[in-house]
Structure formats: C-alpha cells, structure tokens
Design a protein around this motif. Sequence first.
Motif, PDB file in Angstrom:
ATOM      1  N   LEU A  94       0.820  -1.208   0.000  1.00  0.00           N
ATOM      2  CA  LEU A  94       0.000   0.000   0.000  1.00  0.00           C
ATOM      3  C   LEU A  94       0.856   1.261   0.000  1.00  0.00           C
ATOM      4  O   LEU A  94       0.529   2.248  -0.645  1.00  0.00           O
ATOM      5  CB  LEU A  94      -0.946  -0.012   1.204  1.00  0.00           C
ATOM      6  N   ILE A  97       2.131   1.914  -3.637  1.00  0.00           N
ATOM      7  CA  ILE A  97       1.293   2.180  -4.814  1.00  0.00           C
ATOM      8  C   ILE A  97       1.372   3.631  -5.259  1.00  0.00           C
ATOM      9  O   ILE A  97       1.166   3.934  -6.421  1.00  0.00           O
ATOM     10  CB  ILE A  97      -0.198   1.771  -4.610  1.00  0.00           C
ATOM     11  N   LYS A 129      -2.325  -0.811 -11.050  1.00  0.00           N
ATOM     12  CA  LYS A 129      -2.280  -0.336 -12.436  1.00  0.00           C
ATOM     13  C   LYS A 129      -2.698   1.130 -12.489  1.00  0.00           C
ATOM     14  O   LYS A 129      -2.865   1.687 -13.564  1.00  0.00           O
ATOM     15  CB  LYS A 129      -3.263  -1.141 -13.290  1.00  0.00           C
ATOM     16  N   GLU A 130      -2.916   1.689 -11.319  1.00  0.00           N
ATOM     17  CA  GLU A 130      -3.478   3.039 -11.282  1.00  0.00           C
ATOM     18  C   GLU A 130      -2.348   4.067 -11.345  1.00  0.00           C
ATOM     19  O   GLU A 130      -1.236   3.805 -10.916  1.00  0.00           O
ATOM     20  CB  GLU A 130      -4.292   3.232 -10.007  1.00  0.00           C
ATOM     21  N   ASP A 178      -5.998  10.022   1.015  1.00  0.00           N
ATOM     22  CA  ASP A 178      -4.795   9.989   0.178  1.00  0.00           C
ATOM     23  C   ASP A 178      -4.552  11.327  -0.513  1.00  0.00           C
ATOM     24  O   ASP A 178      -3.701  11.440  -1.379  1.00  0.00           O
ATOM     25  CB  ASP A 178      -4.799   8.795  -0.789  1.00  0.00           C
TER      26      ASP A 178
ATOM     27  N   GLY B 358      -8.101   4.800  -1.375  1.00  0.00           N
ATOM     28  CA  GLY B 358      -7.804   5.412  -2.672  1.00  0.00           C
ATOM     29  C   GLY B 358      -7.645   4.370  -3.762  1.00  0.00           C
ATOM     30  O   GLY B 358      -8.171   4.518  -4.878  1.00  0.00           O
ATOM     31  N   TRP B 359      -6.943   3.310  -3.424  1.00  0.00           N
ATOM     32  CA  TRP B 359      -6.680   2.266  -4.418  1.00  0.00           C
ATOM     33  C   TRP B 359      -7.983   1.591  -4.838  1.00  0.00           C
ATOM     34  O   TRP B 359      -8.266   1.408  -6.031  1.00  0.00           O
ATOM     35  CB  TRP B 359      -5.686   1.250  -3.841  1.00  0.00           C
ATOM     36  N   LYS B 362      -9.969   3.750  -7.111  1.00  0.00           N
ATOM     37  CA  LYS B 362      -9.426   3.835  -8.475  1.00  0.00           C
ATOM     38  C   LYS B 362      -9.733   2.563  -9.269  1.00  0.00           C
ATOM     39  O   LYS B 362     -10.063   2.622 -10.453  1.00  0.00           O
ATOM     40  CB  LYS B 362      -7.912   4.052  -8.413  1.00  0.00           C
ATOM     41  N   ILE B 363      -9.608   1.412  -8.605  1.00  0.00           N
ATOM     42  CA  ILE B 363      -9.874   0.148  -9.309  1.00  0.00           C
ATOM     43  C   ILE B 363     -11.350   0.069  -9.704  1.00  0.00           C
ATOM     44  O   ILE B 363     -11.683  -0.244 -10.850  1.00  0.00           O
ATOM     45  CB  ILE B 363      -9.496  -1.071  -8.425  1.00  0.00           C
ATOM     46  N   ARG B 366     -12.230   2.209 -12.528  1.00  0.00           N
ATOM     47  CA  ARG B 366     -11.693   1.683 -13.792  1.00  0.00           C
ATOM     48  C   ARG B 366     -12.599   0.571 -14.324  1.00  0.00           C
ATOM     49  O   ARG B 366     -12.868   0.495 -15.526  1.00  0.00           O
ATOM     50  CB  ARG B 366     -10.253   1.190 -13.570  1.00  0.00           C
ATOM     51  N   ASP B 376      -8.526  -7.850 -11.232  1.00  0.00           N
ATOM     52  CA  ASP B 376      -8.838  -6.692 -10.391  1.00  0.00           C
ATOM     53  C   ASP B 376      -9.780  -7.062  -9.255  1.00  0.00           C
ATOM     54  O   ASP B 376      -9.692  -6.513  -8.156  1.00  0.00           O
ATOM     55  CB  ASP B 376      -9.475  -5.581 -11.225  1.00  0.00           C
TER      56      ASP B 376
END
Lengths: 534, 431
Positions: A94, A97, A129-130, A178, B358-359, B362-363, B366, B376
Amino acid sequence: MPKITIDGTEIEASEGRTILQALDDAGLLMNGVDIPHYCWHPKLAVDGSCRLCQVEVEGIPKLQIACDTPVQDGMVVHTANDRVKAAREGVMELLLINHPLDCPICDQAGECKLQDYAYDYGVKASRSKEPRRALKKNVDLGPTIVFDQERCILCRRCVRFCREIPKTGELAVFNRGDYSVIETFPGTPLDNDYSMNVADICPVGALTTKDFRFKIRVWFLEEVAGICTGCSNGCNIHLGVANNKVYRYVPRRNDAVNDTWICDAGRMSYREIGAPDRLRECMVRDESGRLAPTGLDRAIEVAAGRLRRLIASKGAGVIAGLASAHATNEDLFTFRRFLSALGSETSGVAVVRGKADDLLIKEEKAPNGAGAREIGFGDARTVVDRISSGGIDALITLGHDALHESLLGSEKPLADLDTVIVLDTHASELQRVAHVIVPVRHAAEKLGTFVNVARRVQRVVPAVESAWETYADGEVLAKLGAALGLEGFDGSYDARQVARDLAAANPAFVGIDLDSVGDTGRLLAGSAASGAER
Amino acid sequence: MLETPYVTNYLTEHFGEEDYPTIEGYERVGGYRAARKALTEMSPDEVIELVKIAGLQGRGGAGFSTGMKWSFMPKDTDRPKYLVCNADESEPGSFKDRILLERGSHQMLEGILIAAWATGASTTFIYIRGEYAYPADQMERAIGEAYAKGYLGENVMGTGFRHDVRVTRGAGAYICGEETGLLESLEGKKGQPRKKPPFPAQYGAFGMPTTVNNVETFSHVPHIVEKGANWFRSFGTEKSPGTTVFGVSGHVVRPGLYELPLGTMLSEIVFEHAGGVPGGRKVKGVIPGGMSMSILPAGQLDVPMANEFLHERKTMLGTGGIIVMDETTCMVRVASVISYFFRDESCGQCTQCREGTGWINKIVDRIERGAGEEEDLEVLLDVAGKMEGQTICAFADAAAWPIQGLLRHFSDDFAEHVRQRKCPFAESFEL
C-alpha cells in the motif's frame, strides 16, 4: 520487571514500555529482532499510524502494533510468522502504490527505509495499475530543507519532531485521506535551530537538506564516529567521508548526550574542515617583517631560539600560554606539561561564548572548555590582564579564540610582544602579529578526547587525512619542548600514551584512555551521574 | 406540514405536535418527569443498573451496551467528567438524528441530564455536524429554555446537582463522528481518531473522563427511567430491546423515517412500510444500516433488523439507515460511489486506510469505465481484507465491508463489466 518472550527469546523490559521501546532499550531492535517501522521513532511520541510494526501477541486475536502495545509479564510475541509477514507485505504494498519509482535520482537511495524494507519485506511486483498521486516536487520548506511531496509516506515524524523537540510546530498534515500532504503554514517556513534533523528522521527521500542533496551517493560515504565541535555539548555525530573529504555531519545516537539530534549550526560546522582559510603551511616572520613559508623544523627552531633568548634575558616568567578549547585533552595536557617544564606562570583557556538553549546548544562555542579547565587552564582573562599590564613578552597561543571581543578584542594588544607563537587551524588576525605560525589539525583529522559540558570524555578519531602539512598541537609542543631541552620532552608525541599519562597524573581522568572511552564516551571520575553509566 | 415519521412509537409519537420542541409543549406531555425522578429518587448506580437491565444498546452504529459504557466512567476522581452527545450524523443513508434534534430536543436533553446524573458528568458537549444549522439552532433554543427553568445550570431542579450543556459545531468531516475523532475536533484539533487505549472513559475530551453517546441513545433514556426496564424490553428482541428510528431511502415509494421495534423484518420495512419499489420494478439489494454496512441481496431481506440476526448475514444494524436499490442499479457504480466517499473521508493517518481507500476507488472506477481486468476483482477483495481490523479506528473496516459485500453478492455485475468492457447498466442508470 516484566519478562516478555519475543520469537522464543526472553527479554526483560521496564514497566510501562511498549514492545518496540523494550526492544530498543535492550539494543535488539533491528539488531537481532527485526520489526520494521516508519512512524515510530525512539525519541518522538508514539503515533501508531504507519501500521508496519504489527506483531502477533498470543492471546490477542488481532495483530497489534509493537510501537504502542505495552509489555506485560509473560507476554509472548511473534514478529516473523506468516500472519505477521502477510500484514507487513500488505502495508508495504500500500505504501508503494503511490510512491514514485525515482530511486535512481533520489538522494535517499542507499539509506532509504522504504527501499530497505521493500527488499526485506515487500512483494516483488506491484499489482497496482493506477496512476500514482501527482503532488508537488521540490517544495522549498525553508532555508535548509527541500520537500518532495510525492515521496512522502506520511509517517509524520517530521511533524511530531517540530512540535515536540524544537517546539516550533512549523509542519502539519493538510487535507485528508490519500490527498493528505505535509506542508508549512502560510508565512511560517520551517526555520528553527534544529530544522535539518527532519531530513535525518525522514525514512524516505521526501525531506532532504539543501546542503547535502545531490552532493554524493551515500553508499560512497564511510560513516566515521566523531564529535561535533560546535559547542561544549559534544553531540555525537557520524562524519560522512569519501575521497578524503567530509561531506556531512549527521547525528549519532547517544541518549546521554544528544539523543538522536544535532543543531543546524553544529551540522554545518563540517565546512570548517576543508575551509579555504585553513592554514596550510608553517610560517616564520623574516628580517623584513614579512611572514614567509617554511618547514616545521625551521619553525620550531625559530620559535625555540626566540624563547631561549627571552628566558636568558628575562626568565620564563614573561612567557604566557593561551590554550584553546578546540584542542584535545592530549594536546592540552602536553601544553600544560610544556608550560610547567618551561617555568611559565601565566596561562588560561580562551573560550568564545554565545547563544544557548535548553535543548542541545550550549554557551561555550568549543568542545573542550571543561577538559582545559580540568587540566589546569584557568580563565584566559588573567593572561589578557597580564599582557595589558606589560608583564608578558612572549605568547604561545593555541587557536585564536582570545581575539574575541570579550578578551583581547583584536590582535593589537599583542603587537608589542617580543614573540608570538601561533598554533592554529584557521587563518586569523593573529597573522599580523605572529612570529611563528604552525598549522594544526582539525578534530576531524586527529585522535584525542574532549570533555563536554556534562563532564563526559568523548573521542575523536582521524576521519580524514589533513589535506595540508598539519600537525597535532601536542606534536608541535612536544617538538618545541625537545628543541628547548625541557625535561620530559624527547620530541615524540603519541596521543594514546599522552592519554595514559593524563590518567596517571590527573585523578579525574583515572581509568580513561582512548580505548575505554569507546564511541559513546565516559564520565570523568567523581561526576554525579557516573553511577548510572551503562 | 411538520416532518414526522410515517410510523411513530414512544420516541416520536409527539413529533407532529407544533409546540413539542418547546419546553412547555414537552412538559405538557410529561416531559422532565423522568429526570426529576432519577435525580431525586434514584442513585447514579441505580440509574446505570436500570439502563443495563433494560438492555439499551448504543444507536450510533456499534450497538454497545449503554449501561456498560456509563459504568466505565471512573467513580472516585476529582477530575471533571464529561458527556458528549454525538450529533455528527454523517453516515450516508442515515437521517434519524436530525429529526430527533429538531423535534425531540427536550427529550434528548432530558436523557442527557439523566446520563449526567448517572455518570457524574459536569458538562455535556453536543457535537452537531456543521451542515445541521437548524438542528443546532433549535438545540441552542431548547438549552436556553432548560437553563431558564432551572433544569440545567448550578442547581438542577433544586437538587444541588450541577450540569451544563454546550453546543459545538462540526466542520463537515465524516470521521468526526468516530468518537475519538470527534473528541479531537471538539478540542479544536484536526479530526483524527486517537489510539486506544486509553479509552475516552479514562482520557476523553480535554483529557478528562468522557462518555460519548448518540442522539437517539440519549433519547431513549427518559422513557426507560419513567416506564421501567420491563416496559422497554416489551419492544424489540431479547438481545436488542426497544425501538429505533429507521431511515429508509432509495428506490421506495415512501422514503422517510419509521420508528419500529428492533427485530422488525427488513422485508416488512421495505415492502409494507415503505411501499416497496415504485414502477413495479424488483429490489436488487438493500443496505440495512447506513453505507458502511454490507449490502443484502434481494433474496436475503427476510431478516429481523437486529444485530444478532444481521451478523449471521455478515452485516450490521449500523445506524438503521436502509438504502433500497432496484434492479436497474449498477452495483459497480454503487461501489464507485461508496468507495469515493470513503476515500474522500479517510482521515489519512493509517497506511491501510489512506492508501487502501484510494486504491479501491481507483480500481472500481476503472472497472465501471470498462477498463477492468478479471484479476482486479481479486485485488479488490485482497486490499479490502488487508484494511480490516488493522487500523486505529473502525473507518477502514467501514470502508472495506461494503466493497466486500458488493463483491460477495453481486460479483456478476463486476464480471459483466470486465467481460463487456463497459457498464451494462449505462443506459438505465439514472438517479
């Protein structure tokens, strides 16, 4: 005292300590027991936010953060089982990333905890992938520090440092989640006497000092244990050395002296070592009245000749000695012996005084005032007074601190002296009145000890070879003593032997030699706190 | 027209009366009798014991025993003790506290007074979310009336007991509803939850022993004191007694508030009380207790609304904010909205929460855009799993659970997005 078992090894802990603190107390943290951590710092308040130091404590279902879990007698802790490893990998993934992969151009590379832990505890490839967070680069936080927001992992050590240590509180976390970033408040730059410590405690390359960044890759640096000479606190440091050059001072932990900190002025004092005004060669004033370069033998010969002539005409009572608090105990003990053997009756140590605080910065702006006094050098005032009353014809001075406005004020009071012999590291107004000048070594270039304000004897070792033809003060005095035929002087000087002689001659130094002081020093005998020594 | 719940019970039965929010109106229907009884006839320990026996559970989301919470307050201390009323209602889907503040102002104040007596608290801070301007004004009015009547202040009801109540306004952060985040904000600091221990009962507001209770929790207290534990237990289930005010929103005919006993079937609330989905469409899923709780698919709505039953279905009562979604709803879009909210509201202290929210957002975005891959979905579950139970507060869990729930029950929606490389609901999706 609670006993806890960590990975099968029992350790004793103090009441009220957390697991990480107990390991740190025992000297085992990252030195036998590896619990990676970012937000926790031994000298800052527990934050508990990075969550990397999670361990399994038997009897507690959830993993616990070692930094904030108090030890309890009989506690059994696992720091490396699969569950802990998985949690650690999770945190590392984490943190990575959004962290830029700019190690090749990052100054922290090589001493970066994110890099280190990613190798040790991370996963091989990122699943993200972000796009990474785009934030501000090259933020000027103040006169000393540059900040890269993208590299920041928000451990907030710097924020806590500014609040808790200099208590200036310039840094804060702005925004949430974030989008969180560390910033200064508008109109309040990061500007305090200790500001550069934030670069040391930053685990990543987010905070770097303007002074050191881009100078050299840290893996080329050899870290030599030494002492800062900026004031009488004697903060423990590492001198970063490469190519026979000191690139930086960073604080070296010594809980009895400076914890893990150093002031900015002390940190920047490394620049003295290779300063352009370093004295580079011996000089002797010739018949025309000009200083001319010469070798050490000739300088000693001229100095001895002048002193001999004076002793013959007026006796040794007209010779005074001014010691420097920048000289080592070994230099000063040699000087003391020299002056006694000579029969000089006037001596003192010149110390420049300045601003002090209640943290690290001390009033005496030299490392060894206490040692000089312990060895028998009184206040330089007596020397200055005898010079102004006309009772002195020759002065042997180590350093030029006596020129300070509180003592001589300038070199003028020395202009009428028959003989002025100067042993110094750096150029000064003394050059106008000196008859003999011998360049001596900086603390970074020689072996010896200092006594700090709290009576702790601490060692310096040669971190670099002097770039010029310089000598230890003691070495010059030993040669001068031999040239004068003084008793007990055969021209040789060995700091280790002098230290042993000092210990034999002065009860305060009993049991102290250049080995026994170690890297963290020892208190003088009879010091109040000596019983608490580790 | 006054805004009142569609179904009322003891908490809300007078909410339709014009003057009920005034002290006169409240006293006319028996208001402040319970407080007088507690202060004059009961010892603090007796009050705590009564609330324990009644089995009142906190109505702010966690459902912890209120009597137990009160009993954690230190007894022998010369430090001032505080109560905090958590009126930072910010859970998406939850809107019950607003009406309890606006219409039941004195009911809540009376509950506070009884709780203050029970815990020995000298001051109560009512922390009201910044956006609740009218509720805050109304509470100030009600507090003023109570002071004027001698029900607050130096000598409450002539008993010699002293209690002060102050209103503090939030500034619009969801995390300030977390009790220690609230305490930080109350102290004028950035709203970031504290490490626990120490718990608020030892080290709370301004470092003093503090109990934090929800608006509705306080509102139940006068009724328990007045009518007794057995009466209270005649509502709800064995483990979850009393009523609660459910807020129903989303695709229903009658969105609004319903005061019903705990344990009322979710299907009954959705289909009978709220009238089901309009236009003859079918229900797709229902979030039972505010956005941070896991969703239940249409087939699992035959569940009593009480934690002991909802736990079996991996969800919780939360704040009782029921969000109904019909068959036209894209659950990936739902995940996107939810994950955006938690990303935006994470305080950012703990790594897992700050980076994980956040991650995930975003996923999910997408995938919704049609650029998702099969792996994913695995990453989403894995990241959500790593956020759970590893942080300073429960926010990360609250952010992880709805995502886990959506993936558990509606994985087909996600898989279709990946397969079709677009949102299959794109045309029908219109709120």
